[in-house]
Design an enzyme around this catalytic site. Structure first.
Site, PDB file in Angstrom:
ATOM      1  N   TYR A 215      30.860  15.583  36.844  1.00 29.33           N
ATOM      2  CA  TYR A 215      29.972  14.923  35.888  1.00 29.33           C
ATOM      3  C   TYR A 215      28.577  14.615  36.437  1.00 29.33           C
ATOM      4  O   TYR A 215      27.771  13.987  35.744  1.00 29.33           O
ATOM      5  CB  TYR A 215      30.622  13.624  35.398  1.00 29.33           C
ATOM      6  CG  TYR A 215      31.969  13.830  34.727  1.00 29.33           C
ATOM      7  CD1 TYR A 215      32.075  14.563  33.543  1.00 29.33           C
ATOM      8  CD2 TYR A 215      33.139  13.315  35.280  1.00 29.33           C
ATOM      9  CE1 TYR A 215      33.300  14.758  32.927  1.00 29.33           C
ATOM     10  CE2 TYR A 215      34.371  13.497  34.671  1.00 29.33           C
ATOM     11  CZ  TYR A 215      34.443  14.228  33.493  1.00 29.33           C
ATOM     12  OH  TYR A 215      35.657  14.419  32.886  1.00 29.33           O
TER      13      TYR A 215
ATOM     14  N   ARG B 282      32.037   8.128  40.348  1.00 22.60           N
ATOM     15  CA  ARG B 282      33.131   8.975  40.841  1.00 22.60           C
ATOM     16  C   ARG B 282      32.962  10.375  40.268  1.00 22.60           C
ATOM     17  O   ARG B 282      32.264  10.573  39.279  1.00 22.60           O
ATOM     18  CB  ARG B 282      34.489   8.434  40.363  1.00 22.60           C
ATOM     19  CG  ARG B 282      34.979   7.227  41.098  1.00 22.60           C
ATOM     20  CD  ARG B 282      36.474   7.031  40.872  1.00 22.60           C
ATOM     21  NE  ARG B 282      36.758   6.449  39.570  1.00 22.60           N
ATOM     22  CZ  ARG B 282      37.654   6.921  38.710  1.00 22.60           C
ATOM     23  NH1 ARG B 282      38.339   8.001  38.984  1.00 22.60           N
ATOM     24  NH2 ARG B 282      37.871   6.318  37.568  1.00 22.60           N
TER      25      ARG B 282
ATOM     26  N   ASN C 298      29.531  11.910  22.665  1.00 22.71           N
ATOM     27  CA  ASN C 298      30.515  12.388  23.631  1.00 22.71           C
ATOM     28  C   ASN C 298      31.691  11.423  23.535  1.00 22.71           C
ATOM     29  O   ASN C 298      31.641  10.330  24.111  1.00 22.71           O
ATOM     30  CB  ASN C 298      29.963  12.421  25.052  1.00 22.71           C
ATOM     31  CG  ASN C 298      31.001  12.974  26.033  1.00 22.71           C
ATOM     32  OD1 ASN C 298      32.185  13.085  25.718  1.00 22.71           O
ATOM     33  ND2 ASN C 298      30.550  13.305  27.231  1.00 22.71           N
TER      34      ASN C 298
ATOM     35  N   PRO D 100      35.254   6.399  25.997  1.00 23.27           N
ATOM     36  CA  PRO D 100      35.871   5.778  27.164  1.00 23.27           C
ATOM     37  C   PRO D 100      35.487   6.426  28.500  1.00 23.27           C
ATOM     38  O   PRO D 100      35.424   7.654  28.608  1.00 23.27           O
ATOM     39  CB  PRO D 100      37.370   5.965  26.906  1.00 23.27           C
ATOM     40  CG  PRO D 100      37.473   6.021  25.423  1.00 23.27           C
ATOM     41  CD  PRO D 100      36.222   6.717  24.951  1.00 23.27           C
ATOM     42  N   ASN D 101      35.256   5.559  29.458  1.00 25.27           N
ATOM     43  CA  ASN D 101      34.999   5.900  30.864  1.00 25.27           C
ATOM     44  C   ASN D 101      33.602   6.453  31.145  1.00 25.27           C
ATOM     45  O   ASN D 101      33.207   6.552  32.302  1.00 25.27           O
ATOM     46  CB  ASN D 101      36.053   6.882  31.400  1.00 25.27           C
ATOM     47  CG  ASN D 101      37.433   6.256  31.447  1.00 25.27           C
ATOM     48  OD1 ASN D 101      37.583   5.153  31.946  1.00 25.27           O
ATOM     49  ND2 ASN D 101      38.420   6.930  30.905  1.00 25.27           N
TER      50      ASN D 101
ATOM     51  N   GLU E 165      28.453  17.146  18.927  1.00 22.25           N
ATOM     52  CA  GLU E 165      29.409  16.764  19.978  1.00 22.25           C
ATOM     53  C   GLU E 165      28.930  17.344  21.315  1.00 22.25           C
ATOM     54  O   GLU E 165      28.553  18.524  21.375  1.00 22.25           O
ATOM     55  CB  GLU E 165      30.782  17.351  19.624  1.00 22.25           C
ATOM     56  CG  GLU E 165      31.865  17.123  20.655  1.00 22.25           C
ATOM     57  CD  GLU E 165      33.161  17.874  20.306  1.00 22.25           C
ATOM     58  OE1 GLU E 165      33.121  18.790  19.448  1.00 22.25           O
ATOM     59  OE2 GLU E 165      34.192  17.548  20.914  1.00 22.25           O
TER      60      GLU E 165
ATOM     61  N   ARG F 159      39.087  23.630  31.723  1.00 23.88           N
ATOM     62  CA  ARG F 159      39.793  22.567  32.444  1.00 23.88           C
ATOM     63  C   ARG F 159      41.284  22.550  32.064  1.00 23.88           C
ATOM     64  O   ARG F 159      41.835  23.554  31.648  1.00 23.88           O
ATOM     65  CB  ARG F 159      39.085  21.236  32.175  1.00 23.88           C
ATOM     66  CG  ARG F 159      37.619  21.246  32.670  1.00 23.88           C
ATOM     67  CD  ARG F 159      36.971  19.901  32.536  1.00 23.88           C
ATOM     68  NE  ARG F 159      37.617  18.919  33.408  1.00 23.88           N
ATOM     69  CZ  ARG F 159      37.397  17.609  33.327  1.00 23.88           C
ATOM     70  NH1 ARG F 159      36.524  17.140  32.434  1.00 23.88           N
ATOM     71  NH2 ARG F 159      38.014  16.781  34.138  1.00 23.88           N
TER      72      ARG F 159
ATOM     73  N   ALA G 100      37.735  11.341  26.363  1.00 25.01           N
ATOM     74  CA  ALA G 100      39.092  11.856  26.136  1.00 25.01           C
ATOM     75  C   ALA G 100      39.565  11.672  24.697  1.00 25.01           C
ATOM     76  O   ALA G 100      40.482  12.375  24.250  1.00 25.01           O
ATOM     77  CB  ALA G 100      40.066  11.174  27.100  1.00 25.01           C
TER      78      ALA G 100
ATOM     79  N   HIS H 155      29.957  17.638  25.516  1.00 23.40           N
ATOM     80  CA  HIS H 155      30.805  17.415  26.686  1.00 23.40           C
ATOM     81  C   HIS H 155      30.051  17.874  27.912  1.00 23.40           C
ATOM     82  O   HIS H 155      29.486  18.977  27.915  1.00 23.40           O
ATOM     83  CB  HIS H 155      32.129  18.182  26.577  1.00 23.40           C
ATOM     84  CG  HIS H 155      32.969  17.689  25.451  1.00 23.40           C
ATOM     85  ND1 HIS H 155      33.629  16.490  25.513  1.00 23.40           N
ATOM     86  CD2 HIS H 155      33.190  18.206  24.223  1.00 23.40           C
ATOM     87  CE1 HIS H 155      34.249  16.290  24.363  1.00 23.40           C
ATOM     88  NE2 HIS H 155      33.999  17.302  23.555  1.00 23.40           N
TER      89      HIS H 155
HETATM   90  O1  CA2 Z   1      33.174  16.635  29.780  1.00 27.08           O
HETATM   91  C1  CA2 Z   1      33.038  15.575  29.165  1.00 27.08           C
HETATM   92  O2  CA2 Z   1      31.940  15.104  28.882  1.00 27.08           O
HETATM   93  C2  CA2 Z   1      34.282  14.771  28.765  1.00 27.08           C
HETATM   94  O3  CA2 Z   1      34.095  14.315  27.426  1.00 27.08           O
HETATM   95  C3  CA2 Z   1      34.369  13.600  29.711  1.00 27.08           C
HETATM   96  C4  CA2 Z   1      35.635  12.754  29.515  1.00 27.08           C
HETATM   97  C5  CA2 Z   1      36.861  13.648  29.552  1.00 27.08           C
HETATM   98  O4  CA2 Z   1      38.035  12.884  29.285  1.00 27.08           O
HETATM   99  C6  CA2 Z   1      36.766  14.771  28.543  1.00 27.08           C
HETATM  100  O5  CA2 Z   1      37.938  15.579  28.634  1.00 27.08           O
HETATM  101  C7  CA2 Z   1      35.544  15.612  28.802  1.00 27.08           C
HETATM  102  C8  CA2 Z   1      35.856  11.681  30.580  1.00 27.08           C
HETATM  103  C9  CA2 Z   1      34.686  11.151  31.272  1.00 27.08           C
HETATM  104  C10 CA2 Z   1      35.161  10.290  32.414  1.00 27.08           C
HETATM  105  O6  CA2 Z   1      34.092  10.168  33.263  1.00 27.08           O
HETATM  106  C11 CA2 Z   1      34.236   9.456  34.388  1.00 27.08           C
HETATM  107  C12 CA2 Z   1      33.183   9.500  35.234  1.00 27.08           C
HETATM  108  C13 CA2 Z   1      33.214   8.813  36.401  1.00 27.08           C
HETATM  109  C14 CA2 Z   1      34.299   8.038  36.720  1.00 27.08           C
HETATM  110  C15 CA2 Z   1      35.365   7.980  35.846  1.00 27.08           C
HETATM  111  C16 CA2 Z   1      35.328   8.689  34.673  1.00 27.08           C
END
Ligand code: CA2
Length: 144
Positions: free
Chosen positions: A22, A17, A74, A9-10, A98, A107, A77, A100
């Protein structure tokens, strides 16, 4: 090797953003670079992203029959709470890495643990998009 990259997801919103966490590249841009590097190394990469847990489970369980030999995931969440995804990773019968992008240990407390880590061959965390490239480098070590 046929390698499947799965994104939860996301992660389809990368680049739009939160660039300080990221990076500024979109998922398509990151994966285009991974695909190029994979081709140079003789691997074939396919990738998929879903915001839906069940779709990720379906893809994991179908991967072996589809000729996939290793998976890089990946789970976003879902990593922190999805026992369904954990079970599917365990059941898929393939080595899974895996990744991240952020350092989840540094975090918020709810991100510190991943329920899928124990059923993955290894975890890369905190190295941004480089983690996806490094996972590719590890494939020969986990498939022989
Ligand atoms: O660090 C990572 O790769 C995560 O898997 C990314 C997930 C987060 O929930 C994990 O705790 C760690 C979320 C990625 C969300 O990414 C976005 C990027 C831009 C806009 C909205 C969300």
């Amino acid at each position: 090797m046929n390698v499947l990259y799965l994104f939860g997801p996301n992660l389809g919103a990368l680049g739009s953003r939160d660039p300080q966490t990221y990076g500024s590249e979109t998922l398509a841009e990151i994966m285009s670079e991974v695909e190029q590097r994979a081709a140079d190394a003789g691997h074939v990469v396919t990738w998929r992203q879903s915001n839906h847990e069940g779709e990720l489970v379906d893809w994991l369980l179908a991967a072996r029959d589809d000729g996939i030999e290793a998976i890089v995931v990946n789970p976003g969440a879902l990593s922190h709470y999805s026992y369904a995804l954990r079970d599917a990773i365990e059941a898929c019968g393939l080595p899974v890495i895996e990744v991240h992008m952020s350092n989840i240990a540094a975090r918020e407390p709810f991100r510190h643990s991943s329920v899928v880590s124990a059923v993955c061959r290894g975890t890369i965390s905190g190295l941004g998009a480089a983690g996806y490239h490094l996972a590719l480098e590890a494939i020969p070590w986990i498939t022989t």
